[in-house]
Design an enzyme around this catalytic site. Sequence first.
Site, mmCIF file in Angstrom:
data_model
loop_
_atom_site.group_PDB
_atom_site.id
_atom_site.type_symbol
_atom_site.label_atom_id
_atom_site.label_comp_id
_atom_site.label_asym_id
_atom_site.label_seq_id
_atom_site.Cartn_x
_atom_site.Cartn_y
_atom_site.Cartn_z
ATOM 1 N N LYS A 226 0.847 -1.207 0.000
ATOM 2 C CA LYS A 226 0.000 0.000 0.000
ATOM 3 C C LYS A 226 0.878 1.251 0.000
ATOM 4 C CE LYS A 226 -4.023 1.786 2.557
ATOM 5 N NZ LYS A 226 -4.879 1.589 3.755
ATOM 6 N N SER B 78 -9.758 1.346 2.668
ATOM 7 C CA SER B 78 -8.917 2.163 1.804
ATOM 8 C C SER B 78 -7.811 1.366 1.106
ATOM 9 C CB SER B 78 -8.302 3.288 2.633
ATOM 10 O OG SER B 78 -7.397 2.766 3.589
ATOM 11 N N SER C 282 -9.901 -0.915 6.805
ATOM 12 C CA SER C 282 -9.300 -0.701 5.483
ATOM 13 C C SER C 282 -8.596 -1.906 4.874
ATOM 14 C CB SER C 282 -8.319 0.476 5.540
ATOM 15 O OG SER C 282 -9.037 1.678 5.599
#
Lengths: 432, 89
Positions: A38, A113, A137
């Site tokens: 990420k 996310s 997330s």
Amino acid sequence: MAGALLFRPNDTVNAFITTIPDVTYSDGVLSGVRVAVKDNISTKGVETTCASRILKGYIPPYDAHVISLLKDAGAAIVGKTNMDEFGMGTTTENSAYGPTLNPRDITRVPGGSSGGSAAAVAAGYVDLAIGSDTGGSIRCPAAFCGIVGLKPTYGRVSRFGLIAYANSLEQIGPMARSVTGVSDLFSVISGQDKMDATSVDRPYNHIPSPDINGLKIGIPDEFFGRGVRPEVADTVREAVMTLESLGAVTVPCSIPSMKYALAAYYVTCTSEASSNLARFDGVRYGPGNSNRKSWHDAYSEIRKTGFGEEVRRRIMLGTFSLAAGYFGRYYQKAQTARQMVRDDFSRIFKDVDIIAGPTMPDIAFTLGEKSDPLQMYLSDILTVPANLAGVPAISVPCGTVDKMPVGLQLIGRLFDEERIIDTAYAYEQGVS
Amino acid sequence: MVTAEDIRKIAKLADVGIDESELSGFTKQCSGILEYFAILDTLDQDRPVTHERVNILREDEVKPSLSQEESLKNAGQTEKGFFKAPRVM
């Protein structure tokens, strides 16, 4: 065996912000395994943007602790994945680099996310991915894309090098197509790090076992009630019945503090964000300032253009919650509610080994479907309790509704990842 | 719950800037969210909050860290080995 690989995915779902076309890797347990990371996790020499314009061009001069561990284990880190800017969102639509699409249906969001990490795994671009979970997330995009994702116990994975959004809530965690993949990756990234004073000496070295005979599972009413789509609730109930057929015993339970959990979560995370994101002023990193303008004017200008709308909204909400005169009404009360959530989990875990329910109240939304911020926040209701209490939680695919994946969420006692991983593994093996 | 004037003030406090055209949208959204947060106000003020964590301290020793060059590498503007920031006065 140490070696090199070429990484040139046909990224039709916009999973990546940056890809690393030529990767070398060393020997180790993950030697040559393709891992996506990420884009809020610092990678030395590789641009790290948090999907924000304000960090465009930022090249970290050091690796996050998890990146050092991955490299030592031989992982081939092949790219940085798209996300909601700074982790603020549930769909990966709040990205300065455009939304990621759900590989299962490109008219839908992948969740967020960590949507880019989930999509990269689901689309088969990579074997494993690293995400971060502040209020769901990792688990939300895992559920929406039909993969497995684990939010570890707070402190079990070092946050050194994770660009902070809400420190007291967030954890880095593994994502994969199988429970074994999540378990393997977790064993590499867990453990204490002196650079993160909140990290704890509880390394994970476990091989998943499908034996759940006699396991006691709490089923909270609140996870199947109002706001949860009935077909999703039914699919998860069926999954729980599968666990029963494998020897588990279910017990009804209740988490009354759920009534306050979402508000407590959003007051806490926006307050922490308003403080954490004060560092983005364009001076030490970012685009640089106009020296002709005064301090506040220069910063306001750079932050207005550098941050997206949701980030500015959360900074403003946090600033409001912490302001003199409102602190007692919002932040302090949110901490009271957070304690109530912890107390509820402690009470329930005296009687049961794990808690089971849906990961998300619905299937993946269509792109643009959630345009009102509060409606978007409400979809986090089933994932935020684990972050407030610091307990571990895993999402494992458990069927479909309207051809879209549904996630079964298993929540465990503090530092009891082994048990939720075994249960997820038992389910996965039981249905395959 | 909050007025456009409140939002203007908060945006200024937080240094996030705000355009006139954005005011009504942010005001409406933040009002809705703060109304939702009001559920917290029904909780007792004096309920105890326990903290399980203990402070961890270490000796104040010099450890290897980033060089000046590495530290300045991402800055938009530098001068004579320093970060260049907007004027304060």
